[in-house]
Design a protein around this motif. Sequence first.
Motif, PDB file in Angstrom:
ATOM      1  N   ARG A   1      -7.108  14.790  -4.649  1.00  0.00           N
ATOM      2  CA  ARG A   1      -7.886  13.630  -5.110  1.00  0.00           C
ATOM      3  C   ARG A   1      -7.213  12.303  -4.749  1.00  0.00           C
ATOM      4  O   ARG A   1      -7.888  11.374  -4.306  1.00  0.00           O
ATOM      5  CB  ARG A   1      -8.122  13.715  -6.622  1.00  0.00           C
ATOM      6  CG  ARG A   1      -9.204  14.719  -7.002  1.00  0.00           C
ATOM      7  CD  ARG A   1      -9.683  14.501  -8.431  1.00  0.00           C
ATOM      8  NE  ARG A   1      -8.667  14.849  -9.409  1.00  0.00           N
ATOM      9  CZ  ARG A   1      -8.564  16.038  -9.999  1.00  0.00           C
ATOM     10  NH1 ARG A   1      -9.417  16.986  -9.710  1.00  0.00           N
ATOM     11  NH2 ARG A   1      -7.617  16.268 -10.886  1.00  0.00           N
ATOM     12  N   ILE A   2      -5.885  12.207  -4.933  1.00  0.00           N
ATOM     13  CA  ILE A   2      -5.254  10.924  -4.594  1.00  0.00           C
ATOM     14  C   ILE A   2      -5.228  10.711  -3.078  1.00  0.00           C
ATOM     15  O   ILE A   2      -5.129   9.585  -2.609  1.00  0.00           O
ATOM     16  CB  ILE A   2      -3.824  10.755  -5.179  1.00  0.00           C
ATOM     17  CG1 ILE A   2      -2.888  11.835  -4.668  1.00  0.00           C
ATOM     18  CG2 ILE A   2      -3.853  10.704  -6.703  1.00  0.00           C
ATOM     19  CD1 ILE A   2      -1.426  11.501  -4.922  1.00  0.00           C
ATOM     20  N   MET A   3      -5.345  11.816  -2.333  1.00  0.00           N
ATOM     21  CA  MET A   3      -5.335  11.690  -0.874  1.00  0.00           C
ATOM     22  C   MET A   3      -6.532  10.889  -0.371  1.00  0.00           C
ATOM     23  O   MET A   3      -6.482  10.280   0.682  1.00  0.00           O
ATOM     24  CB  MET A   3      -5.327  13.089  -0.253  1.00  0.00           C
ATOM     25  CG  MET A   3      -4.542  13.175   1.029  1.00  0.00           C
ATOM     26  SD  MET A   3      -2.886  12.538   0.885  1.00  0.00           S
ATOM     27  CE  MET A   3      -2.215  13.702  -0.253  1.00  0.00           C
ATOM     28  N   LYS A   4      -7.610  10.895  -1.148  1.00  0.00           N
ATOM     29  CA  LYS A   4      -8.798  10.125  -0.762  1.00  0.00           C
ATOM     30  C   LYS A   4      -8.469   8.642  -0.655  1.00  0.00           C
ATOM     31  O   LYS A   4      -8.809   7.980   0.313  1.00  0.00           O
ATOM     32  CB  LYS A   4      -9.912  10.307  -1.814  1.00  0.00           C
ATOM     33  CG  LYS A   4     -10.836  11.454  -1.503  1.00  0.00           C
ATOM     34  CD  LYS A   4     -12.152  11.283  -2.230  1.00  0.00           C
ATOM     35  CE  LYS A   4     -12.155  12.136  -3.465  1.00  0.00           C
ATOM     36  NZ  LYS A   4     -13.373  12.066  -4.248  1.00  0.00           N
ATOM     37  N   LYS A   5      -7.803   8.138  -1.685  1.00  0.00           N
ATOM     38  CA  LYS A   5      -7.445   6.714  -1.684  1.00  0.00           C
ATOM     39  C   LYS A   5      -6.415   6.429  -0.590  1.00  0.00           C
ATOM     40  O   LYS A   5      -6.491   5.414   0.105  1.00  0.00           O
ATOM     41  CB  LYS A   5      -6.876   6.315  -3.050  1.00  0.00           C
ATOM     42  CG  LYS A   5      -6.321   4.896  -3.101  1.00  0.00           C
ATOM     43  CD  LYS A   5      -5.756   4.588  -4.480  1.00  0.00           C
ATOM     44  CE  LYS A   5      -4.708   3.486  -4.453  1.00  0.00           C
ATOM     45  NZ  LYS A   5      -5.215   2.175  -4.107  1.00  0.00           N
ATOM     46  N   ILE A   6      -5.485   7.369  -0.415  1.00  0.00           N
ATOM     47  CA  ILE A   6      -4.432   7.170   0.580  1.00  0.00           C
ATOM     48  C   ILE A   6      -5.038   7.120   1.987  1.00  0.00           C
ATOM     49  O   ILE A   6      -4.742   6.222   2.767  1.00  0.00           O
ATOM     50  CB  ILE A   6      -3.352   8.266   0.442  1.00  0.00           C
ATOM     51  CG1 ILE A   6      -2.596   8.051  -0.884  1.00  0.00           C
ATOM     52  CG2 ILE A   6      -2.393   8.265   1.628  1.00  0.00           C
ATOM     53  CD1 ILE A   6      -1.543   9.094  -1.206  1.00  0.00           C
ATOM     54  N   CYS A   7      -5.925   8.055   2.283  1.00  0.00           N
ATOM     55  CA  CYS A   7      -6.554   8.080   3.614  1.00  0.00           C
ATOM     56  C   CYS A   7      -7.374   6.814   3.851  1.00  0.00           C
ATOM     57  O   CYS A   7      -7.403   6.273   4.960  1.00  0.00           O
ATOM     58  CB  CYS A   7      -7.457   9.305   3.768  1.00  0.00           C
ATOM     59  SG  CYS A   7      -6.530  10.833   3.972  1.00  0.00           S
TER      60      CYS A   7
ATOM     61  N   ASP B   1       0.838  -1.218   0.000  1.00  0.00           N
ATOM     62  CA  ASP B   1       0.000   0.000   0.000  1.00  0.00           C
ATOM     63  C   ASP B   1       0.863   1.255   0.000  1.00  0.00           C
ATOM     64  O   ASP B   1       0.630   2.185  -0.772  1.00  0.00           O
ATOM     65  CB  ASP B   1      -0.896   0.059   1.248  1.00  0.00           C
ATOM     66  CG  ASP B   1      -2.010  -0.978   1.220  1.00  0.00           C
ATOM     67  OD1 ASP B   1      -2.214  -1.604   0.163  1.00  0.00           O
ATOM     68  OD2 ASP B   1      -2.652  -1.163   2.269  1.00  0.00           O
ATOM     69  N   GLU B   2       1.857   1.279   0.879  1.00  0.00           N
ATOM     70  CA  GLU B   2       2.672   2.490   1.035  1.00  0.00           C
ATOM     71  C   GLU B   2       3.492   2.764  -0.234  1.00  0.00           C
ATOM     72  O   GLU B   2       3.625   3.912  -0.652  1.00  0.00           O
ATOM     73  CB  GLU B   2       3.611   2.401   2.248  1.00  0.00           C
ATOM     74  CG  GLU B   2       2.962   1.953   3.560  1.00  0.00           C
ATOM     75  CD  GLU B   2       2.062   2.980   4.235  1.00  0.00           C
ATOM     76  OE1 GLU B   2       1.689   3.971   3.592  1.00  0.00           O
ATOM     77  OE2 GLU B   2       1.733   2.776   5.422  1.00  0.00           O
ATOM     78  N   VAL B   3       4.014   1.698  -0.835  1.00  0.00           N
ATOM     79  CA  VAL B   3       4.756   1.895  -2.081  1.00  0.00           C
ATOM     80  C   VAL B   3       3.798   2.390  -3.168  1.00  0.00           C
ATOM     81  O   VAL B   3       4.148   3.258  -3.977  1.00  0.00           O
ATOM     82  CB  VAL B   3       5.487   0.604  -2.514  1.00  0.00           C
ATOM     83  CG1 VAL B   3       6.099   0.770  -3.893  1.00  0.00           C
ATOM     84  CG2 VAL B   3       6.569   0.243  -1.499  1.00  0.00           C
TER      85      VAL B   3
END
Lengths: 299, 100
Positions: free
Chosen positions: A147-153, A72-74
């Motif tokens: 927008r990508i922060m949504k998936k990251i969170c 996930d982190e990568v």
Amino acid sequence: MDARTQEFVEEVQGGGHVETSDWMPEEYRAKLIKFIEMHGNSELMGVLPEREWILRAPTLQRKLALTAKVQDEVGHAQLIYRVVEDLGKPRAQSLQDLVDGKAKFHNVFHYPTKTWGDVGVIAWLVDAAAIISQKALLKCSYAPYARIMKKICWEESFHILHGRDVILTMMNGTDEQRELVQEALTRWWGPLMTFHGTAIPADEDPMVFWRIKSQGNEEARQQFLDGYVPQIWELGLTVPDPKLRKRDDGVWEYSEPDWDELKRVVTGNGPKTAERLDLRRRFLEQEAWVRDVVLADAA
Amino acid sequence: MVFEVFRQERKGQPFQHAGALAAPNAEFAEAWAREQYGRRQESEALWVVPRDEIRAVHDFPDELHKTYHRVDGYSLKAKLKEARQRAESAGALSARADLP
């Protein structure tokens, strides 16, 4: 400041969103690249302390969960470097700057993981501290990043559960296990307290000025303390700060963190900085042939 | 090459932009997209589109302020109030006209 920049500042400060193809002041672009690149570096370097424990995880389930978390982190790093690339800095350059020690990554990833207790504390509390910053970034003026922060969170939210599950399992175990958790908490408390940075007022923070960040550093730290200190205490763990207490007005008091140490560590002098950068450099070089083959095939 | 990924979360829902990825070709792009947006069964389907194939269109000038083809071009409140008042007083008049 010219009229166009002035108009841009008013737009972003008023809650406006900026897309990749929009005009933006060079200073805004430079700030974005620096900030977002450091986030990408942190995701990529952040897996190394955990990677060290994949082979030593106590059960198969934990090994799988930890491996998935590392993936996930990568994946987050890939998404983030992509955003940086669209802003004008190629991923290869970001990676090169990282291994050359020219770019920063978060302080917490410069420290060793001595026991499985550290893995639990990282997944629970380091991820908790990170998610507080990342949730605030959902409101970033640069829309592709928000927008990508949504998936990251979304993914970070169960990383915290994974960490809490590791901690609770150990706390319900033997005295020795409880001791490992307490030792790890004691080790990580300092880095956790400096994680959100010095208490620079929001109106003096250039990242807040451009609404790249919308949360002050101290505000984030207070949110962390308010959310997690009660959870730490209820398990019977001791936070290694005799001054830590919640005032009647709801503000948390704490001993002044070691800002010199933070500065030393993030400028490349942490206990594990050199070793982890060496590992990244080795893999970057070792896997160059894969990139060459794939790109040659595709051409 | 840069590919844009659109994600459908549930059957019947619209595809929404999920993010971008870099890949040497469509085959790799599909593999990366599956890893980033499908490995937890969080998607029903994905569209993986080369960015260069997308025609981005911006700016829709409305120099004539054509509000007649939008709902906000029809503010009926004041007119309705007037019409109701008119009907009411007309009704009152005709009611009086019915008197012997």
